[in-house]
Motif scaffolding. Structure first.
Motif, PDB file in Angstrom:
ATOM      1  N   ASP A   1      20.010  -2.697  -3.444  1.00  0.00           N
ATOM      2  CA  ASP A   1      19.062  -1.902  -4.227  1.00  0.00           C
ATOM      3  C   ASP A   1      19.003  -2.498  -5.627  1.00  0.00           C
ATOM      4  OD1 ASP A   1      17.630  -0.054  -5.681  1.00  0.00           O
ATOM      5  OD2 ASP A   1      18.640   1.703  -4.845  1.00  0.00           O
ATOM      6  N   GLY A   2      17.909  -3.163  -5.929  1.00  0.00           N
ATOM      7  CA  GLY A   2      17.762  -3.818  -7.226  1.00  0.00           C
ATOM      8  C   GLY A   2      17.251  -2.925  -8.326  1.00  0.00           C
ATOM      9  N   ALA A   3      17.150  -1.614  -8.054  1.00  0.00           N
ATOM     10  CA  ALA A   3      16.640  -0.651  -9.045  1.00  0.00           C
ATOM     11  C   ALA A   3      15.279  -1.124  -9.562  1.00  0.00           C
ATOM     12  CB  ALA A   3      17.637  -0.444 -10.160  1.00  0.00           C
ATOM     13  N   GLU A   4      15.061  -1.038 -10.864  1.00  0.00           N
ATOM     14  CA  GLU A   4      13.735  -1.357 -11.424  1.00  0.00           C
ATOM     15  C   GLU A   4      13.312  -2.804 -11.154  1.00  0.00           C
ATOM     16  OE1 GLU A   4      16.173   0.059 -13.069  1.00  0.00           O
ATOM     17  OE2 GLU A   4      15.466   2.050 -13.696  1.00  0.00           O
ATOM     18  N   LYS A   5      14.289  -3.694 -10.984  1.00  0.00           N
ATOM     19  CA  LYS A   5      13.945  -5.103 -10.733  1.00  0.00           C
ATOM     20  C   LYS A   5      13.234  -5.282  -9.391  1.00  0.00           C
ATOM     21  CE  LYS A   5      18.161  -6.558 -11.261  1.00  0.00           C
ATOM     22  NZ  LYS A   5      19.329  -7.482 -11.328  1.00  0.00           N
ATOM     23  N   ALA A   6      13.393  -4.307  -8.511  1.00  0.00           N
ATOM     24  CA  ALA A   6      12.785  -4.405  -7.188  1.00  0.00           C
ATOM     25  C   ALA A   6      11.558  -3.514  -7.033  1.00  0.00           C
ATOM     26  CB  ALA A   6      13.816  -4.052  -6.121  1.00  0.00           C
ATOM     27  N   ASP A   7      11.017  -3.023  -8.152  1.00  0.00           N
ATOM     28  CA  ASP A   7       9.850  -2.138  -8.112  1.00  0.00           C
ATOM     29  C   ASP A   7       8.546  -2.936  -8.133  1.00  0.00           C
ATOM     30  OD1 ASP A   7      11.574  -0.033  -8.107  1.00  0.00           O
ATOM     31  OD2 ASP A   7      11.167   0.612 -10.165  1.00  0.00           O
TER      32      ASP A   7
ATOM     33  N   PHE B   1      12.841  -2.169   3.684  1.00  0.00           N
ATOM     34  CA  PHE B   1      11.971  -0.999   3.638  1.00  0.00           C
ATOM     35  C   PHE B   1      11.589  -0.712   2.194  1.00  0.00           C
ATOM     36  CE2 PHE B   1      16.392   0.098   3.384  1.00  0.00           C
ATOM     37  CZ  PHE B   1      16.495   1.098   2.434  1.00  0.00           C
ATOM     38  N   ARG B   2      10.780   0.318   1.991  1.00  0.00           N
ATOM     39  CA  ARG B   2      10.351   0.685   0.642  1.00  0.00           C
ATOM     40  C   ARG B   2      10.362   2.192   0.477  1.00  0.00           C
ATOM     41  NH1 ARG B   2       5.200   2.676   0.801  1.00  0.00           N
ATOM     42  NH2 ARG B   2       3.807   1.995   2.481  1.00  0.00           N
ATOM     43  N   GLU B   3      10.522   2.626  -0.804  1.00  0.00           N
ATOM     44  CA  GLU B   3      10.538   4.057  -1.131  1.00  0.00           C
ATOM     45  C   GLU B   3       9.912   4.273  -2.495  1.00  0.00           C
ATOM     46  OE1 GLU B   3      14.632   5.329   1.248  1.00  0.00           O
ATOM     47  OE2 GLU B   3      14.718   4.948  -0.916  1.00  0.00           O
ATOM     48  N   ASP B   4       9.385   5.472  -2.701  1.00  0.00           N
ATOM     49  CA  ASP B   4       8.780   5.812  -3.985  1.00  0.00           C
ATOM     50  C   ASP B   4       9.830   5.787  -5.091  1.00  0.00           C
ATOM     51  OD1 ASP B   4       6.499   7.056  -5.632  1.00  0.00           O
ATOM     52  OD2 ASP B   4       8.164   8.472  -5.934  1.00  0.00           O
ATOM     53  N   ALA B   5       9.444   5.242  -6.244  1.00  0.00           N
ATOM     54  CA  ALA B   5      10.326   5.201  -7.411  1.00  0.00           C
ATOM     55  C   ALA B   5       9.480   5.494  -8.650  1.00  0.00           C
ATOM     56  CB  ALA B   5      11.010   3.843  -7.537  1.00  0.00           C
ATOM     57  N   GLY B   6       9.243   6.786  -8.896  1.00  0.00           N
ATOM     58  CA  GLY B   6       8.453   7.172 -10.063  1.00  0.00           C
ATOM     59  C   GLY B   6       7.037   6.654 -10.034  1.00  0.00           C
ATOM     60  N   GLY B   7       6.430   6.641  -8.860  1.00  0.00           N
ATOM     61  CA  GLY B   7       5.049   6.151  -8.729  1.00  0.00           C
ATOM     62  C   GLY B   7       4.962   4.696  -8.340  1.00  0.00           C
TER      63      GLY B   7
ATOM     64  N   ASN C   1       0.882  -1.153   0.000  1.00  0.00           N
ATOM     65  CA  ASN C   1       0.000   0.000   0.000  1.00  0.00           C
ATOM     66  C   ASN C   1       0.930   1.215   0.000  1.00  0.00           C
ATOM     67  OD1 ASN C   1      -1.557   2.263   0.813  1.00  0.00           O
ATOM     68  ND2 ASN C   1      -2.995   0.970   1.931  1.00  0.00           N
ATOM     69  N   ALA C   2       0.899   2.018  -1.055  1.00  0.00           N
ATOM     70  CA  ALA C   2       1.883   3.082  -1.250  1.00  0.00           C
ATOM     71  C   ALA C   2       1.609   4.345  -0.447  1.00  0.00           C
ATOM     72  CB  ALA C   2       1.979   3.430  -2.735  1.00  0.00           C
TER      73      ALA C   2
ATOM     74  N   GLN D   1       6.775   1.419  -6.006  1.00  0.00           N
ATOM     75  CA  GLN D   1       7.439   1.272  -4.721  1.00  0.00           C
ATOM     76  C   GLN D   1       8.641   0.338  -4.892  1.00  0.00           C
ATOM     77  OE1 GLN D   1       7.063   2.468  -1.362  1.00  0.00           O
ATOM     78  NE2 GLN D   1       6.024   4.074  -2.527  1.00  0.00           N
ATOM     79  N   ARG D   2       9.815   0.834  -4.521  1.00  0.00           N
ATOM     80  CA  ARG D   2      11.044   0.051  -4.639  1.00  0.00           C
ATOM     81  C   ARG D   2      11.375  -0.552  -3.280  1.00  0.00           C
ATOM     82  NH1 ARG D   2      15.455   2.748  -8.205  1.00  0.00           N
ATOM     83  NH2 ARG D   2      13.724   2.266  -9.627  1.00  0.00           N
TER      84      ARG D   2
END
Length: 270
Positions: free
Chosen positions: A174-180, A150-156, A117-118, A158-159
């Motif tokens: 930090d897996g970048a886009e692979k972890a979104d 933990f999680r953080e916003d990544a262009g809308g 839940n973002a 959640q990473r």
């Protein structure tokens, strides 16, 4: 003689009838017989399992049979497997590491189902962190030991990230886009952090998304596990309470392989 035989026959039928009634008296129940049902089998061997939260409408660790400390008003919701932890604002759980059946060691696996839940746009999920000496009570961010998921916003989206302390410094996964994860879809995802000799690995749905060399993990000063927030030890950057769902949280004192992680995923998805 015939009379005696008739009496014996009546007696025998009576005994057999009573036995049959005793055996089948519970046919209309579930289970139909008197013996208890076997408990469900775990997805993999429980060797080294130190912690298991199934969130079946209670906040009790199955490995120690200890209740967790509840802060705020977290609840329960439909989970990946039966019921799940449902986060709420300013709410989370804590558990004393001393209540685990064994100490955390150099190898560890932390795995759980997660439905994001973002709101808010960043949060702590599962954290074991030491306090920061001399820091304000609301600014704890010592990352030299323990781990933080933990999680953080990544262009809308959640990473999902992780951080591990080796005693003097910290390493990032930090897996970048692979972890979104897209919160608009919000599928159940299986998140896993594995610490093994010289390495830390981070998986989503059994696929490696990040790894880093790690001399060792340190547990110096770590005494509590937080679930559903970075509070009270990892909140300086706003990784506060998480409104997401968490299910089947397990911690092992061993490093699971990717194949074993997928066994858990397949078992829980049946």
């Amino acid at each position: 003689m015939k009379t005696k035989r008739a009496l014996y026959l009546i007696l025998l039928l009576t005994v057999l009838g009573l036995g049959a009634h005793s055996c089948f008296q519970d046919l209309d129940q579930n289970p139909p017989f008197d013996y208890p049902e076997e408990p469900p089998k775990p997805p993999i061997s429980e060797d080294g399992q130190l912690f298991h939260m199934a969130f079946e409408d209670n906040f009790r660790d199955a490995s120690s049979n200890k209740e967790l400390t509840v802060i705020g008003t977290p609840g329960f919701s439909e989970g990946k497997v039966n019921r799940a932890y449902s986060g709420a604002t300013n709410s989370y759980l804590t558990f004393r590491l001393s209540d685990m059946p064994a100490q955390l060691g150099s190898a560890i696996t932390v795995g759980f189902w997660y439905k994001v839940n973002a709101n808010p746009d960043r949060a702590g999920i599962v954290v074991v962190s030491p306090p920061s000496e001399g820091a304000p009570a609301n600014a704890q961010n010592n990352r030299t030991s323990g781990f933080r998921i933990f999680r953080e916003d990544a262009g809308g989206k959640q990473r999902i990230k992780a951080n591990v302390g080796n005693g003097t410094a910290d390493s990032w996964l930090d897996g970048a886009e692979k972890a979104d994860i897209d919160p608009a879809i919000a599928p159940w995802k299986y998140i896993t952090l594995v610490i093994t000799t010289g390495k830390a690995l981070f998986y989503i749905d059994g696929e490696e998304v990040a790894s880093t060399d790690l001399s060792a993990i340190s547990w110096a000063g770590c005494d509590i596990l937080s679930i559903g927030s970075g509070e009270p030890r990892f909140n300086e950057w706003g990784h506060l309470s998480d409104n997401s769902l968490i299910d089947e949280l397990r911690i092992y004192n061993r490093a699971l392989t990717a194949a074993q992680i997928k066994e858990i995923i397949n078992h829980d998805s049946e």
